[in-house]
Every structure is written in structure tokens, then in C-alpha cells.
Design an enzyme around this catalytic site. Sequence first.
Site, PDB file in Angstrom:
ATOM      1  N   LYS A 166       0.833  -1.222   0.000  1.00  0.00           N
ATOM      2  CA  LYS A 166       0.000   0.000   0.000  1.00  0.00           C
ATOM      3  C   LYS A 166       0.861   1.263   0.000  1.00  0.00           C
ATOM      4  O   LYS A 166       0.617   2.201  -0.750  1.00  0.00           O
ATOM      5  CB  LYS A 166      -0.912  -0.005   1.240  1.00  0.00           C
ATOM      6  CG  LYS A 166      -1.456   1.361   1.632  1.00  0.00           C
ATOM      7  CD  LYS A 166      -2.397   1.300   2.813  1.00  0.00           C
ATOM      8  CE  LYS A 166      -1.804   1.525   4.175  1.00  0.00           C
ATOM      9  NZ  LYS A 166      -1.401   2.902   4.516  1.00  0.00           N
ATOM     10  N   ASN A 167       1.869   1.272   0.853  1.00  0.00           N
ATOM     11  CA  ASN A 167       2.642   2.501   1.011  1.00  0.00           C
ATOM     12  C   ASN A 167       3.623   2.756  -0.126  1.00  0.00           C
ATOM     13  O   ASN A 167       4.242   3.810  -0.199  1.00  0.00           O
ATOM     14  CB  ASN A 167       3.338   2.525   2.382  1.00  0.00           C
ATOM     15  CG  ASN A 167       2.320   2.733   3.493  1.00  0.00           C
ATOM     16  OD1 ASN A 167       1.176   3.125   3.232  1.00  0.00           O
ATOM     17  ND2 ASN A 167       2.719   2.453   4.720  1.00  0.00           N
TER      18      ASN A 167
ATOM     19  N   ARG B 211      -4.374  10.035   4.569  1.00  0.00           N
ATOM     20  CA  ARG B 211      -3.154  10.777   4.862  1.00  0.00           C
ATOM     21  C   ARG B 211      -2.327  11.002   3.591  1.00  0.00           C
ATOM     22  O   ARG B 211      -1.657  12.017   3.414  1.00  0.00           O
ATOM     23  CB  ARG B 211      -2.361   9.945   5.879  1.00  0.00           C
ATOM     24  CG  ARG B 211      -0.944  10.323   6.092  1.00  0.00           C
ATOM     25  CD  ARG B 211      -0.812  11.486   7.037  1.00  0.00           C
ATOM     26  NE  ARG B 211       0.570  11.851   7.231  1.00  0.00           N
ATOM     27  CZ  ARG B 211       0.961  12.947   7.843  1.00  0.00           C
ATOM     28  NH1 ARG B 211       0.072  13.777   8.319  1.00  0.00           N
ATOM     29  NH2 ARG B 211       2.228  13.219   7.984  1.00  0.00           N
TER      30      ARG B 211
ATOM     31  N   ASP C  10      -5.066   7.848   9.712  1.00  0.00           N
ATOM     32  CA  ASP C  10      -5.168   7.219  11.026  1.00  0.00           C
ATOM     33  C   ASP C  10      -4.863   8.201  12.147  1.00  0.00           C
ATOM     34  O   ASP C  10      -3.942   9.019  12.034  1.00  0.00           O
ATOM     35  CB  ASP C  10      -4.139   6.079  11.145  1.00  0.00           C
ATOM     36  CG  ASP C  10      -4.520   4.890  10.299  1.00  0.00           C
ATOM     37  OD1 ASP C  10      -5.726   4.633  10.153  1.00  0.00           O
ATOM     38  OD2 ASP C  10      -3.602   4.220   9.806  1.00  0.00           O
TER      39      ASP C  10
ATOM     40  N   ASP D 165       4.750  -0.064  11.625  1.00  0.00           N
ATOM     41  CA  ASP D 165       3.492  -0.663  11.140  1.00  0.00           C
ATOM     42  C   ASP D 165       3.398  -2.160  11.457  1.00  0.00           C
ATOM     43  O   ASP D 165       2.352  -2.771  11.256  1.00  0.00           O
ATOM     44  CB  ASP D 165       3.347  -0.454   9.623  1.00  0.00           C
ATOM     45  CG  ASP D 165       3.222   1.020   9.268  1.00  0.00           C
ATOM     46  OD1 ASP D 165       2.869   1.809  10.143  1.00  0.00           O
ATOM     47  OD2 ASP D 165       3.495   1.368   8.102  1.00  0.00           O
TER      48      ASP D 165
ATOM     49  N   MET E  69       7.846   5.793  17.490  1.00  0.00           N
ATOM     50  CA  MET E  69       7.478   6.788  16.477  1.00  0.00           C
ATOM     51  C   MET E  69       6.114   7.436  16.710  1.00  0.00           C
ATOM     52  O   MET E  69       5.984   8.647  16.601  1.00  0.00           O
ATOM     53  CB  MET E  69       7.567   6.153  15.108  1.00  0.00           C
ATOM     54  CG  MET E  69       9.009   5.706  14.866  1.00  0.00           C
ATOM     55  SD  MET E  69       9.272   4.798  13.367  1.00  0.00           S
ATOM     56  CE  MET E  69       9.141   6.069  12.156  1.00  0.00           C
TER      57      MET E  69
HETATM   58  N1  EPU Z   1       9.493   9.828  13.498  1.00  0.00           N
HETATM   59  C1  EPU Z   1      10.338   9.751  14.557  1.00  0.00           C
HETATM   60  N2  EPU Z   1      11.665   9.609  14.306  1.00  0.00           N
HETATM   61  C2  EPU Z   1      12.149   9.537  13.064  1.00  0.00           C
HETATM   62  C3  EPU Z   1      11.277   9.564  11.956  1.00  0.00           C
HETATM   63  C4  EPU Z   1       9.914   9.713  12.220  1.00  0.00           C
HETATM   64  O1  EPU Z   1       9.935   9.815  15.697  1.00  0.00           O
HETATM   65  O2  EPU Z   1      13.361   9.410  12.894  1.00  0.00           O
HETATM   66  C5  EPU Z   1       8.063  10.007  13.793  1.00  0.00           C
HETATM   67  C6  EPU Z   1       7.499  11.228  13.110  1.00  0.00           C
HETATM   68  O3  EPU Z   1       7.651  12.387  13.895  1.00  0.00           O
HETATM   69  C7  EPU Z   1       6.064  10.829  12.932  1.00  0.00           C
HETATM   70  C8  EPU Z   1       6.142   9.323  12.763  1.00  0.00           C
HETATM   71  O4  EPU Z   1       7.392   8.922  13.231  1.00  0.00           O
HETATM   72  O5  EPU Z   1       5.306  11.114  14.079  1.00  0.00           O
HETATM   73  C9  EPU Z   1       5.989   8.851  11.312  1.00  0.00           C
HETATM   74  O6  EPU Z   1       6.808   9.591  10.483  1.00  0.00           O
HETATM   75  P1  EPU Z   1       6.708   9.708   8.905  1.00  0.00           P
HETATM   76  O7  EPU Z   1       6.635  11.130   8.544  1.00  0.00           O
HETATM   77  O8  EPU Z   1       7.801   8.872   8.319  1.00  0.00           O
HETATM   78  O9  EPU Z   1       5.304   9.039   8.577  1.00  0.00           O
HETATM   79  P2  EPU Z   1       4.401   9.291   7.318  1.00  0.00           P
HETATM   80  O10 EPU Z   1       5.251   9.586   6.153  1.00  0.00           O
HETATM   81  O11 EPU Z   1       3.313  10.210   7.667  1.00  0.00           O
HETATM   82  C10 EPU Z   1       4.391   6.787   6.475  1.00  0.00           C
HETATM   83  C11 EPU Z   1       3.371   5.708   6.260  1.00  0.00           C
HETATM   84  C12 EPU Z   1       2.825   5.236   7.605  1.00  0.00           C
HETATM   85  C13 EPU Z   1       3.994   4.714   8.428  1.00  0.00           C
HETATM   86  C14 EPU Z   1       5.080   5.799   8.561  1.00  0.00           C
HETATM   87  C15 EPU Z   1       6.331   5.314   9.248  1.00  0.00           C
HETATM   88  C16 EPU Z   1       2.455   6.199   4.100  1.00  0.00           C
HETATM   89  C17 EPU Z   1       1.314   6.691   3.302  1.00  0.00           C
HETATM   90  N3  EPU Z   1       2.308   6.211   5.426  1.00  0.00           N
HETATM   91  O12 EPU Z   1       3.711   7.850   7.128  1.00  0.00           O
HETATM   92  O13 EPU Z   1       1.936   4.169   7.337  1.00  0.00           O
HETATM   93  O14 EPU Z   1       3.561   4.324   9.706  1.00  0.00           O
HETATM   94  O15 EPU Z   1       5.462   6.267   7.255  1.00  0.00           O
HETATM   95  O16 EPU Z   1       6.894   4.232   8.570  1.00  0.00           O
HETATM   96  O17 EPU Z   1       3.473   5.789   3.557  1.00  0.00           O
HETATM   97  C18 EPU Z   1       0.216   2.644   7.786  1.00  0.00           C
HETATM   98  O18 EPU Z   1       0.393   2.173   6.656  1.00  0.00           O
HETATM   99  O19 EPU Z   1      -0.475   2.061   8.671  1.00  0.00           O
HETATM  100  C19 EPU Z   1       0.859   3.906   8.135  1.00  0.00           C
HETATM  101  C20 EPU Z   1       0.440   4.678   9.140  1.00  0.00           C
END
Ligand code: EPU
Length: 426
Positions: A22-23, A93, A117, A313, A335
Amino acid sequence: MSRFIIEGGAPLNGTVRPSGNKNEALPVLMACLLTSDTITFERVPRIQDVLTVCQILEEMGVTVEWEGEETLHLTAKNVNTTSPSAKLCSDIRASILLMGPMLARMGRIELPMPGGDVIGARRIDTHWEGIEALGGSLRFQQHKIVGQIKKAQGCDVYMDEPSVTATENLLLLAVMAEGTTVLHNAACEPHVTGLCNLLNAMGGRIEGTGSNRLTIHGVKNLHGARHRIGPDFMEVGSMLCLGAIAGGKVKIEDAGVSDLRFVLKTLARLGIHPTIAGDSLEIDGTRPIVVKKEVSGRVPTIYSGPWPAYPTDLMSVAIVAATQSVGTSIFFEKMFEGRMFFTDKLMQMGANIVLCDPHRVVITGPGKLIGSRMSSPDVRAGMALLMAAAIAEGRSTIDNIHQIERGYMSIDKKLAKLGVKITREA
Ligand code: EPU
């Protein structure tokens, strides 16, 4: 509202094949906006998040054509708006991933606030800083993020955290910038690599793919391409954890084993030791699993982190496995601050879990789980509840299953094929 009814406890046997990740699907579909040519995607998971992205793109003028179940053709010959649907964007998101390609293509976006989420604060500062570094300007205006750029200018960006979607947005913008961009401290999950591979197949010039330093030499034009989405390692990890505790033998084909080294290392600490056969994993759930203590004799800690660390995840499904592993383990979700609260539902089923604070739980197993009535709070917690229900004694009902089906394609059919007694009520 739809629900799953599960009669738990049957041993699970058989073979599963994961759908596409998915991602990876979400950002690569957005890349269609960077060219007027057709991009063809294979192994597309036909799940709600993907269908929502398709609908957003279609409303913006993109031609969306499915071929069979999992092949998709997207053609963005005409993009007729810079203002995508507020309703649809607030459903997911991943709508934030419109920023990079729309700024590259149209020089403007009025992006309704993305949804998704409720698992933590989900800051967007990393996106913001990176886009501004490339020459864009962003501002909030009435529940929208309004972005503008003349022409992105290559630059050196040191990201304040390796955010997955921020890295993807910056790739989608920088690929057509003037000059070279270097992203330091970039995310390097397999889905980010998948996006780099697609952009290069479209004529992009990205170096450092798979590492946390990406060098993007901007190009003037991109063209059509064909891209196969990688296997969903979240589904593979979930099936592995389930297979290990479900009293039978499960084979996961086409598992993308080369990407799973850290995942397998982490699950080994819970006593999960699949056999690797080519690109398949075979797990024998007839044998008990036992927590491996640290060499000092201490209780081991399973923690999440940006790739290549153990993925956040996959925490929830490992937690369910830990309830069945002999011994005590600590889970430290570094995270997101909202991802551990679903464990109250496992406690209600009888699991021996102590929620220490929003980030940490201590689990002692093995303990019998009893079927229960539950509601799925988010996609990953929902999958964990489904697993728990499959091995529990008696009947469970899981409400709010759109939160599971958003992320896992045909999950009830796949589980039924393994022997889970599951029915779906509309
Ligand atoms: N974070 C840290 N330390 C880090 C990097 C990130 O604490 O070094 C924290 C960030 O502050 C944030 C969280 O971790 O609160 C997630 O960060 P990120 O910005 O990487 O998340 P995202 O890009 O919004 C994607 C996935 C999520 C997955 C996260 C982390 C997509 C569409 N979403 O989100 O997927 O959990 O990366 O791997 O790609 C899911 O599929 O269930 C999902 C939530």
C-alpha cells in the site's frame, strides 16, 4: 457498518501470497502527474486507500483504467484543477503526496488538510522545510495548505527526520527541478526505493536509491513507464506472526525476503524462526515459540524505528505474537504516541499486558485469548485484532472493518483460505 465474525481456534495451514505494498502504491500512483504519457502499474492492491487516490486523480482530470484485478493504467494528459476534493483528501493521509507532483507540474496546489489514522501527532514540518528549500512557498489558508513555486531549484536538504512521505514528496518535486538536489537523512523504506525506481524508469536521474542520501539530478521531461509494485511487507510480517501462533504450517510465497532481514531478526527475539526457501517463508506454528532473552539474561526490547529498523506498522502484529510466546518482552513504539492503546482490547481478551505509558507495553506469555467484541481503531491495530480473534477461543466480532480493508486486500478471503472461520457481515 460492516463487521467480521470469527470463530477462533482452528489451526491454520496453507499458502498465501501478499498483495502489493500500500505505502508504495500511494506515492507511485501520484507520480503519474509528472507526465502526459501513460504509466502502467502492476500488482496494485485494490484497497480503499488506493481507490480513493484513483478517485482524487480522476476528479483532477487523470484517466484511470483498470485491467483485470491488479493492473492499472493512469494517464495525466489533462490536469484541470489545482484544488483536489476536500472530502476525498480528508479520507486519507496520503493526499499529502499531491504536493510534490502538483508543484512540479502546475506550480500550485490548494491541498485540503490530509486525513488518515489517528495514531499520533503526524507533523508535516519536514515536508514544509524541504519544499521551501527547493524554492516553494507554503501557507495555511482555511483548512488548506496553499503551495506555490515558479520552478523548483535543486539544493542541499538535510531533513530533520527521515519522514517517509516527506522524502517521497521531495523526490516527486526535485526530479524535475533545475539542477541537483541532495536529500540527506532521507527515508529508505522499500516503498521509497520503489518510487525512486519508477521515477528513474520515467527518465529521472536519481542516485543513491536504497540509501539515506539521495542525489536527484533534475530533468526537463519525464515519460511513460511500467512499474511493478513490491510485495507488502506489512502483510508478510502479519502472516508470519499469525502462522507462528496458529497451530499449523503456513507458507508465504513471493515474500520479498531480501527486504526482511531486520524484520526477521526482530521476530526471532519472540521465537519466530521461519524457513527461507527462495523467496518464500515457511513457518511451523505447531511448535511453541519462546522469547529469547538478552545475553545478560534481561528481558528483550522490541522497538520500532525508521528503516532499516523494525517498522512501526508491524508492532501491533508482533504484540499479538508475543502474547503467545513463552516469556516476557517489552515493546517500545518510538514513532507514534497513539499506537499502543489498542492493547486494551487484547487485555480484554485475556492477554497479560501492562501498558506502561503511551509508548511502551510489557507482555508475558503464553496466555489463552478468549473471543470478544471489538472495534478496529486503525489499519494496523485492526489486523492485530483479526489475528488475535483467529487464535482465540470462541467467537469474536470486529466492527469498523473498513479500517482493516483500507490496507489489506481481500484479507477475509486470504484468511479463510488458510482455515480461519471468518464471515463478513455487511
Ligand atoms: N518519526 C520519529 N523519528 C524519526 C522519523 C519519524 O519519531 O526518525 C516520527 C514522526 O515524527 C512521525 C512518525 O514517526 O510522528 C511517522 O513519520 P513519517 O513522517 O515517516 O510518517 P508518514 O510519512 O506520515 C508513512 C506511512 C505510515 C507509516 C510511517 C512510518 C504512508 C502513506 N504512510 O507515514 O503508514 O507508519 O510512514 O513508517 O506511507 C500505515 O500504513 O499504517 C501507516 C500509518
